[in-house]
Design an enzyme around this catalytic site. Sequence first.
Site, PDB file in Angstrom:
ATOM      1  N   ARG A  39     -78.070 -22.582  -0.770  1.00  0.00           N
ATOM      2  CA  ARG A  39     -78.118 -22.609  -2.177  1.00  0.00           C
ATOM      3  C   ARG A  39     -77.885 -23.968  -2.680  1.00  0.00           C
ATOM      4  O   ARG A  39     -78.770 -24.261  -3.366  1.00  0.00           O
ATOM      5  CB  ARG A  39     -77.230 -21.386  -2.853  1.00  0.00           C
ATOM      6  CG  ARG A  39     -77.609 -20.119  -2.658  1.00  0.00           C
ATOM      7  CD  ARG A  39     -76.599 -19.102  -3.344  1.00  0.00           C
ATOM      8  NE  ARG A  39     -76.806 -17.946  -3.145  1.00  0.00           N
ATOM      9  CZ  ARG A  39     -76.301 -17.049  -2.215  1.00  0.00           C
ATOM     10  NH1 ARG A  39     -75.578 -17.704  -1.495  1.00  0.00           N
ATOM     11  NH2 ARG A  39     -76.723 -15.673  -2.240  1.00  0.00           N
ATOM     12  N   ILE A  40     -76.798 -24.623  -2.319  1.00  0.00           N
ATOM     13  CA  ILE A  40     -76.382 -25.787  -3.034  1.00  0.00           C
ATOM     14  C   ILE A  40     -77.394 -26.910  -2.400  1.00  0.00           C
ATOM     15  O   ILE A  40     -77.861 -27.979  -3.171  1.00  0.00           O
ATOM     16  CB  ILE A  40     -74.929 -26.135  -2.734  1.00  0.00           C
ATOM     17  CG1 ILE A  40     -74.058 -25.295  -3.349  1.00  0.00           C
ATOM     18  CG2 ILE A  40     -74.745 -27.631  -3.125  1.00  0.00           C
ATOM     19  CD1 ILE A  40     -72.459 -25.424  -3.075  1.00  0.00           C
ATOM     20  N   ASP A  70     -80.063 -27.995   8.945  1.00  0.00           N
ATOM     21  CA  ASP A  70     -79.360 -26.754   8.929  1.00  0.00           C
ATOM     22  C   ASP A  70     -79.483 -25.754  10.127  1.00  0.00           C
ATOM     23  O   ASP A  70     -80.560 -25.244  10.392  1.00  0.00           O
ATOM     24  CB  ASP A  70     -79.671 -25.976   7.530  1.00  0.00           C
ATOM     25  CG  ASP A  70     -78.442 -24.975   7.290  1.00  0.00           C
ATOM     26  OD1 ASP A  70     -77.906 -24.371   8.194  1.00  0.00           O
ATOM     27  OD2 ASP A  70     -78.068 -24.713   6.114  1.00  0.00           O
ATOM     28  N   ALA A  96     -68.546 -30.956   0.309  1.00  0.00           N
ATOM     29  CA  ALA A  96     -68.601 -29.525   0.826  1.00  0.00           C
ATOM     30  C   ALA A  96     -66.829 -29.206   1.388  1.00  0.00           C
ATOM     31  O   ALA A  96     -65.981 -28.572   0.660  1.00  0.00           O
ATOM     32  CB  ALA A  96     -69.211 -29.844   2.020  1.00  0.00           C
ATOM     33  N   ARG A  97     -66.287 -30.033   2.692  1.00  0.00           N
ATOM     34  CA  ARG A  97     -65.378 -29.756   3.171  1.00  0.00           C
ATOM     35  C   ARG A  97     -64.724 -31.215   3.660  1.00  0.00           C
ATOM     36  O   ARG A  97     -65.662 -31.971   4.249  1.00  0.00           O
ATOM     37  CB  ARG A  97     -65.121 -28.796   4.267  1.00  0.00           C
ATOM     38  CG  ARG A  97     -65.611 -27.480   3.990  1.00  0.00           C
ATOM     39  CD  ARG A  97     -64.159 -26.891   3.197  1.00  0.00           C
ATOM     40  NE  ARG A  97     -64.276 -25.499   3.026  1.00  0.00           N
ATOM     41  CZ  ARG A  97     -64.782 -24.939   1.780  1.00  0.00           C
ATOM     42  NH1 ARG A  97     -65.072 -25.752   0.799  1.00  0.00           N
ATOM     43  NH2 ARG A  97     -64.777 -23.851   1.665  1.00  0.00           N
ATOM     44  N   ASP A 124     -65.576 -35.875  -2.882  1.00  0.00           N
ATOM     45  CA  ASP A 124     -64.994 -35.172  -3.715  1.00  0.00           C
ATOM     46  C   ASP A 124     -63.878 -34.126  -2.836  1.00  0.00           C
ATOM     47  O   ASP A 124     -62.967 -33.477  -3.517  1.00  0.00           O
ATOM     48  CB  ASP A 124     -65.830 -34.052  -4.298  1.00  0.00           C
ATOM     49  CG  ASP A 124     -65.054 -32.950  -5.304  1.00  0.00           C
ATOM     50  OD1 ASP A 124     -64.367 -33.677  -6.298  1.00  0.00           O
ATOM     51  OD2 ASP A 124     -65.295 -31.775  -5.192  1.00  0.00           O
ATOM     52  N   GLU A 151     -55.321 -32.447   1.180  1.00  0.00           N
ATOM     53  CA  GLU A 151     -55.327 -32.705  -0.462  1.00  0.00           C
ATOM     54  C   GLU A 151     -53.962 -32.333  -1.065  1.00  0.00           C
ATOM     55  O   GLU A 151     -53.432 -31.305  -0.590  1.00  0.00           O
ATOM     56  CB  GLU A 151     -56.165 -31.788  -0.818  1.00  0.00           C
ATOM     57  CG  GLU A 151     -57.659 -32.193  -0.416  1.00  0.00           C
ATOM     58  CD  GLU A 151     -58.999 -31.183  -0.909  1.00  0.00           C
ATOM     59  OE1 GLU A 151     -58.684 -30.168  -1.517  1.00  0.00           O
ATOM     60  OE2 GLU A 151     -60.277 -31.672  -0.658  1.00  0.00           O
ATOM     61  N   HIS A 156     -61.498 -32.737  -5.720  1.00  0.00           N
ATOM     62  CA  HIS A 156     -61.846 -31.547  -5.276  1.00  0.00           C
ATOM     63  C   HIS A 156     -62.425 -30.726  -6.475  1.00  0.00           C
ATOM     64  O   HIS A 156     -61.791 -29.361  -6.791  1.00  0.00           O
ATOM     65  CB  HIS A 156     -61.249 -30.804  -4.480  1.00  0.00           C
ATOM     66  CG  HIS A 156     -61.455 -29.684  -3.671  1.00  0.00           C
ATOM     67  ND1 HIS A 156     -61.063 -29.195  -2.431  1.00  0.00           N
ATOM     68  CD2 HIS A 156     -62.588 -29.101  -3.807  1.00  0.00           C
ATOM     69  CE1 HIS A 156     -61.782 -28.357  -1.893  1.00  0.00           C
ATOM     70  NE2 HIS A 156     -62.764 -28.008  -2.686  1.00  0.00           N
ATOM     71  N   ALA A 185     -66.705 -27.970  -8.528  1.00  0.00           N
ATOM     72  CA  ALA A 185     -67.289 -26.799  -8.965  1.00  0.00           C
ATOM     73  C   ALA A 185     -66.653 -26.488 -10.394  1.00  0.00           C
ATOM     74  O   ALA A 185     -66.673 -25.239 -11.039  1.00  0.00           O
ATOM     75  CB  ALA A 185     -66.951 -25.569  -8.164  1.00  0.00           C
TER      76      ALA A 185
END
Length: 326
Positions: free
Chosen positions: A165-166, A185, A244-245, A269, A274, A292, A295
């Site tokens: 989706r993203i 992907d 993402a991660r 991000d 963290e 982070h 969102a």
Amino acid sequence: MSETNEAGAATGHEVLVTTPSFGQHASEPWEVFEAAGVRARTASAAHPLTERQLIEEAEGVKALVVGLDPVTAAVLHAAPGLTVVAKHGVGTDNIDLAAAAAQGVRVVNAPGSNTTAVADMTMALLLAAVRRIVPAHASVTAGRWDRFFGPELAGRTLGIVGFGRIGQAVARRARGFDMDLIAYDPHLPAAVFAEQGVPAVTLDELIAAADVITLHLPMPSGGPLLGRAELAAMKPGSCVINTARGGLVDEDALAELLHSGHLAAAGIDVFATEPPAGNPLLTAPNAVLTPHCAAFTQQANAAMGSTVAADVVRVLRGEEPVHAVV
């Protein structure tokens, strides 16, 4: 003993919310619990909780709403009354799904709720990084008038790693900047790429061709997806964006390649640890770093929290959740 009200909502059950972002900018998620007669309380320890803290705080609860907290087998075994774990987000790599399934604990998440927010932030980081918006701002506020050159996005190749989706939302935005698109992907059939009009390539092909690589995959097992060799194989003057991660990128290697000038810029991000105290990216040139927060929009906060709260209530009622992971 819990009761059931006329609407069918189980009252008297307790939900532990560990992530401070749940309902942070929206009342709707809390109202979902209130309307169902569910008691929701927040954790006393700072997010993310350690395994030990989560074990202590989850005693007696029927449901967990978590962020990055480690929901391990030990946590699940220590909470025998637990019925459902809700990830306030999408990625569930911090939850032991196999242990949850073995214990009969449902796991739910909120797919799609932060798609727009993260896709917007991806483009914001890209523009800020390549056009050097942060040093330009600092120059003006410091009373200087330095000029910063950077590339246009038109005609540049954007390599999208993770085309769910993203990734697809990023592709739609990048088309507006006249970028050329390729994507990788391993989890998607070829038909998805064809429907979106984006060529599917291998990861090696993407690394060799992309002027910008943007990451939108969950954390893989076995180390960073972009390790030192992969980053070194990128085009000179290219850019990395990660919303993402943190563990997807070798942060030490990325910092070194930014210092050497092989990579021109990065927009990050998310970090492996963290907050990223002592992280080499903190002193790397042309790195735009954010905490982070991709969102973190009012709309995404309301949608994400309401989505997971509604599924928690469904499970507590004995109903099937809409967004079941396990």
